[in-house]
Structures are given as C-alpha cells and as structure tokens.
Scaffold this active site. Structure first.
Site, mmCIF file in Angstrom:
data_model
loop_
_atom_site.group_PDB
_atom_site.id
_atom_site.type_symbol
_atom_site.label_atom_id
_atom_site.label_comp_id
_atom_site.label_asym_id
_atom_site.label_seq_id
_atom_site.Cartn_x
_atom_site.Cartn_y
_atom_site.Cartn_z
ATOM 1 N N CYS A 164 0.821 -1.212 0.000
ATOM 2 C CA CYS A 164 0.000 0.000 0.000
ATOM 3 C C CYS A 164 0.856 1.263 0.000
ATOM 4 O O CYS A 164 0.752 2.091 -0.921
ATOM 5 C CB CYS A 164 -0.971 -0.028 1.176
ATOM 6 S SG CYS A 164 -0.185 -0.380 2.765
HETATM 7 N N1 LIG Z 1 -5.102 -3.708 4.831
HETATM 8 C C1 LIG Z 1 -4.411 -3.080 3.888
HETATM 9 O O1 LIG Z 1 -4.544 -1.852 3.682
HETATM 10 C C2 LIG Z 1 -3.461 -3.832 3.006
HETATM 11 C C3 LIG Z 1 -3.144 -5.148 3.230
HETATM 12 N N2 LIG Z 1 -2.257 -5.796 2.419
HETATM 13 C C4 LIG Z 1 -1.876 -7.187 2.664
HETATM 14 O O2 LIG Z 1 -2.980 -8.025 2.300
HETATM 15 C C5 LIG Z 1 -3.054 -9.140 3.165
HETATM 16 C C6 LIG Z 1 -4.432 -9.127 3.819
HETATM 17 O O3 LIG Z 1 -4.587 -7.932 4.545
HETATM 18 P P1 LIG Z 1 -5.941 -7.565 5.304
HETATM 19 O O4 LIG Z 1 -7.089 -7.809 4.412
HETATM 20 O O5 LIG Z 1 -5.733 -6.227 5.885
HETATM 21 O O6 LIG Z 1 -5.907 -8.674 6.463
HETATM 22 P P2 LIG Z 1 -7.068 -9.107 7.468
HETATM 23 O O7 LIG Z 1 -6.386 -9.407 8.750
HETATM 24 O O8 LIG Z 1 -8.161 -8.095 7.467
HETATM 25 O O9 LIG Z 1 -7.612 -10.468 6.826
HETATM 26 C C7 LIG Z 1 -6.855 -11.655 6.787
HETATM 27 C C8 LIG Z 1 -7.706 -12.764 6.212
HETATM 28 O O10 LIG Z 1 -6.953 -13.980 6.162
HETATM 29 C C9 LIG Z 1 -7.734 -15.039 6.758
HETATM 30 N N3 LIG Z 1 -6.789 -16.049 7.227
HETATM 31 C C10 LIG Z 1 -6.037 -16.037 8.360
HETATM 32 N N4 LIG Z 1 -5.268 -17.149 8.413
HETATM 33 C C11 LIG Z 1 -5.534 -17.869 7.289
HETATM 34 C C12 LIG Z 1 -5.064 -19.107 6.781
HETATM 35 N N5 LIG Z 1 -4.153 -19.833 7.432
HETATM 36 N N6 LIG Z 1 -5.580 -19.556 5.610
HETATM 37 C C13 LIG Z 1 -6.519 -18.841 4.942
HETATM 38 N N7 LIG Z 1 -6.995 -17.651 5.380
HETATM 39 C C14 LIG Z 1 -6.503 -17.171 6.537
HETATM 40 C C15 LIG Z 1 -8.531 -14.317 7.816
HETATM 41 O O11 LIG Z 1 -9.673 -15.034 8.219
HETATM 42 P P3 LIG Z 1 -9.698 -16.023 9.473
HETATM 43 O O12 LIG Z 1 -8.627 -15.578 10.430
HETATM 44 O O13 LIG Z 1 -11.073 -15.903 10.009
HETATM 45 O O14 LIG Z 1 -9.391 -17.372 8.886
HETATM 46 C C16 LIG Z 1 -8.956 -13.085 7.022
HETATM 47 O O15 LIG Z 1 -9.979 -13.445 6.124
HETATM 48 C C17 LIG Z 1 -1.899 -9.001 4.172
HETATM 49 O O16 LIG Z 1 -0.800 -9.738 3.717
HETATM 50 C C18 LIG Z 1 -1.581 -7.517 4.131
HETATM 51 O O17 LIG Z 1 -0.235 -7.266 4.437
HETATM 52 C C19 LIG Z 1 -1.720 -5.184 1.329
HETATM 53 C C20 LIG Z 1 -2.010 -3.885 1.056
HETATM 54 C C21 LIG Z 1 -2.880 -3.092 1.877
HETATM 55 C C1 LIG Z 2 -1.602 1.048 9.225
HETATM 56 C C2 LIG Z 2 -0.799 -0.206 9.103
HETATM 57 O O1 LIG Z 2 -0.554 -0.899 10.079
HETATM 58 N N1 LIG Z 2 -0.359 -0.520 7.897
HETATM 59 C C3 LIG Z 2 0.422 -1.696 7.613
HETATM 60 C C4 LIG Z 2 0.761 -1.717 6.158
HETATM 61 C C5 LIG Z 2 -0.339 -2.294 5.327
HETATM 62 C C6 LIG Z 2 -0.038 -3.674 4.868
HETATM 63 O O2 LIG Z 2 -0.804 -4.560 5.108
HETATM 64 O O3 LIG Z 2 1.158 -3.870 4.283
HETATM 65 P P1 LIG Z 2 1.422 -4.490 2.867
HETATM 66 O O4 LIG Z 2 1.006 -3.477 1.877
HETATM 67 O O5 LIG Z 2 2.906 -4.734 2.849
HETATM 68 O O6 LIG Z 2 0.761 -5.787 2.696
HETATM 69 C C7 LIG Z 2 1.757 -1.717 8.334
HETATM 70 O O7 LIG Z 2 2.361 -0.679 8.532
HETATM 71 O O8 LIG Z 2 2.228 -2.819 8.602
#
Ligand SMILES: NC(=O)C1=CN([C@@H]2O[C@H](COP(=O)(O)OP(=O)(O)OC[C@H]3O[C@@H](n4cnc5c(N)ncnc54)[C@H](OP(=O)(O)O)[C@@H]3O)[C@@H](O)[C@H]2O)C=CC1
Ligand SMILES: CC(=O)N[C@@H](CCC(=O)OP(=O)(O)O)C(=O)O
Length: 336
Positions: free
Chosen positions: A156
């Site tokens: 992000c």
């Molecule tokens: N949030 C953001 O702004 C951004 C996030 N990302 C990346 O995207 C990914 C997801 O982020 P985000 O949506 O915020 O995360 P969340 O914590 O909101 O969601 C994680 C999801 O993974 C599921 N999960 C956990 N363990 C497992 C497993 N072993 N197998 C399958 N599913 C699993 C969880 O469900 P449950 O635990 O119920 O199984 C949940 O659905 C991360 O790697 C993050 O770094 C990238 C860019 C931006």
């Molecule tokens: C506010 C906040 O905690 N932000 C996350 C970054 C978002 C994220 O999930 O990182 P990726 O884009 O690498 O997957 C952090 O700093 O770790």
C-alpha cells in the site's frame, strides 16, 4: 468463457473488497470465498460480516480443507488476501495446479531471501518462485504482467510512494544525493481486521511508527532503484493513505519538465490522476481505485503529495487491475 476466480482470506478487509469488485466484474466469475480451517467466521455468508454486500455477494466463507488440490484445480485465478507467511505457503500449491496467483501480501515482492529473514521474520522457502514473481505495480510493469502467473501486488505505501517518485527518477530530474523523504499517513484499515491494542478506538491517535525499520522502506528502494527515507504514520481515520514526499531537484529542472515526466508515464494510465493544480486529499480517492498526485516546487525542491485508498489502489483494486492486464482486458475493467 468467464475465468473462475476465488478469494482466500475473504473475511479480511482486502478480501471483502476483492469479493465486492469480483461480484461486479464482467469477465471474472467469483466462484468461492475461503478463510482458515479454524476461522470463527467459517460458513457464514460474507454479507453477515459486511452488510453492505447484502444481495451483492452472499457467498459463504468456506474453511480451507487440508488438501487444496481440488480448490486450486477448479479455479483459473486465486487472490490471496492473507498474511505474508500464509501466502508464502499457499502460492506453490496453486501454481502447481495451473491456477494463477495474485498475492496481496509481501511474500513474493522482493527477490532476496535475506529480506524475508530481516523484515518478515521467516525464512523464504521458494527462491525459484521469488525469481518468477512479477511485482504488481500495475502502471510500471504492464509488459511483465501480461504473461505472469504469480503476481506480487505492490504494498500500500509502496504503491503511492513509487507512483509519485518513479517518473521523476526515471527522467533523472531528482538529485538523489539528498534522499527523498516520504512521510505517509495511513488509515487504521491498513492494519487489517483482526483486533489489536494499537488499532483499538481509544488508542488510535496520530503517530509515527516503524521509524527507520519498516519493511516497506526496502520494498520501495528496491523497486525504485533509489534509496529513500520512509516514515509511516497511523491516523485516526478508517481508510486512505496520504504521502507527502520531499526531494531535491537537479539544478535547472523546471515545472514544465516535471509535468512532462508525469504526462509521459501516466497520460494513458487511467488509474493515476495527475493534478494540473492543487494537491490531492484522501477525500478525493477513498472508495476509488485511483492514485492521485499533485506537486509544488520552490528553491530547487519539490514536494509531491500522493493519495490512494489503501484497500483499493493500495491492494484489492490494483490486484484486479493486474489480473485485467494478465488476461488482456482493459486495465480498468470492473473497477470504474
Ligand atoms: N489492509 C491493507 O490496507 C493492506 C493489506 N495488504 C496485505 O494483504 C493481506 C491481507 O490484509 P488484510 O485484508 O488487511 O488482512 P485481514 O487481517 O483483514 O484479513 C486476513 C484474512 O486472512 C484469513 N486467514 C487467516 N489465516 C488464514 C489461513 N491460514 N488460511 C486462509 N486464510 C486465513 C482471515 O480469516 P480467518 O482468520 O477468520 O481465517 C482473514 O480473512 C496481508 O498480507 C496484508 O499485508 C496489502 C495492502 C494493503
Ligand atoms: C496502518 C498499518 O498498520 N499498515 C500496515 C501496512 C499495510 C499492509 O498490510 O502492508 P502491505 O502493503 O505490505 O501488505 C503496516 O504498517 O504494517
């Protein structure tokens, strides 16, 4: 015929955005949503967690079985909205079964084993997949994305930072002896849906974190090909990232050259909007797939302001943009 798409980690913030986008997508058919085998949300319809998805997407959140072969074989493409280590383990299984992978985590973004031990705290087991992965910074890697089977969607903060800086660096407009300084503020959804003390309502304020050691600094530097100083901040709002970037211009560089550099790279890239005047805000981009960029110059320096929705251009929308490019569709299909 529509390609069958699935989302793993669908109950999370980025997973739910993927489910929404894919439910409307004219070419990808959303065929399954998955969570971990132990998930507290297993078998609930996703719309029970996200009521805004009612009647748009009511598919159940299926717990992943131990053997993933059938799931991988029945899908053309899989989006992983899962933690880095989970994605790291899932990718080889899906690829082995001819399912294309669009991973939103950091598990395949930097081709260096040492990077994972230092910044992610695990030993990467699949160097050949690190070699094969294409970095999903969509505007910059169109060509490689067109035949990728493993896409490591850019992070992000790295997305907004690189989209803002890359045109100027590529055109040699910056004096990189003075490191560009990126100060970025993210909404709390950046930390994911899981409860934690730092993201709880009464704790969230406005603070810097990860000073000099956030994993996105080396991700940005590696793919920019230039060192930067990066300081993330957590703000008390739900979604969006605003990055304010200060850099030194090479002697004699004009505003006209800067505008021309942004034009050169983004005139035909509809999801990056470069401002003629003024600076973007989070309000301009939240709930949209755009990254907006504006800048001002004075006394040989430039301040660039970039804004995006962390869950969309910073994650789910960029993942679908990459998939659109992979399948030869218009990159904005299903996004605007
Ligand atoms: N949030 C953001 O702004 C951004 C996030 N990302 C990346 O995207 C990914 C997801 O982020 P985000 O949506 O915020 O995360 P969340 O914590 O909101 O969601 C994680 C999801 O993974 C599921 N999960 C956990 N363990 C497992 C497993 N072993 N197998 C399958 N599913 C699993 C969880 O469900 P449950 O635990 O119920 O199984 C949940 O659905 C991360 O790697 C993050 O770094 C990238 C860019 C931006
Ligand atoms: C506010 C906040 O905690 N932000 C996350 C970054 C978002 C994220 O999930 O990182 P990726 O884009 O690498 O997957 C952090 O700093 O770790």
């Amino acid at each position: 015929m529509a390609q069958k798409a699935i989302v793993i980690g669908a109950s999370g913030y980025t997973g739910a955005e993927l489910a929404r986008i894919l439910s409307h997508h004219p070419e990808f058919e959303l065929t399954g949503l998955y969570v971990s085998s132990q998930s507290a949300d297993a078998n609930k319809p996703i719309s029970a967690l996200y009521p805004q998805l009612r009647s748009i997407c009511d598919l159940p959140l299926q717990p992943l079985p131990e053997d993933l072969t059938a799931i991988a074989q029945n899908a053309d493409l899989a989006f992983f909205g899962t933690a880095h280590e989970v994605s790291h383990n899932l990718a080889p299984i899906f690829l082995k079964n001819q399912c294309k992978v669009f991973d939103l985590s950091g598990a395949y973004r930097v081709n260096s084993a040492e990077f994972y031990t230092q910044y992610y705290g695990f030993t990467h087991q699949f160097p050949e997949l690190l070699n094969r992965a294409v970095y999903g910074l969509a505007e910059w890697n169109h060509k490689q994305l067109a035949d990728a089977d493993l896409v490591a969607v850019a992070g992000c903060y790295p997305t907004v930072s690189q989209l803002s800086l890359k045109p100027l660096i590529e055109n040699n407009l910056l004096d990189l002896n003075q490191l560009p300084i990126i100060n970025a503020v993210s909404g709390v959804s950046g930390a994911g849906r899981k409860a934690s003390l730092t993201s709880s309502f009464c704790e969230v304020s406005l603070n810097a974190y990860g000073v000099f050691n956030h994993r996105h600094q080396p991700e940005i530097s590696t793919h920019l090909g230039a060192e930067v100083i990066f300081t993330p901040h957590l703000g008390n709002f739900k979604r969006g990232i605003l990055a304010t970037i200060t850099a030194k211009l090479n002697a004699g560089v004009t505003e006209q050259q800067i505008k021309a550099a942004y034009q050169q790279y983004y005139a035909n890239r509809p999801l990056v909007r470069v401002y003629e005047n003024g600076l973007p805000s989070i309000k301009a981009v939240e709930f949209t797939p755009y990254c907006d960029i504006g800048f001002a110059t004075k006394n040989g320096h430039i301040i660039i302001v970039g804004a995006e929705d962390n869950l969309l251009k910073g994650a789910a929308a960029q993942a679908v943009q990459c998939a659109n490019i992979r399948y030869g569709y218009n990159e904005t299909l299903g996004l605007i």
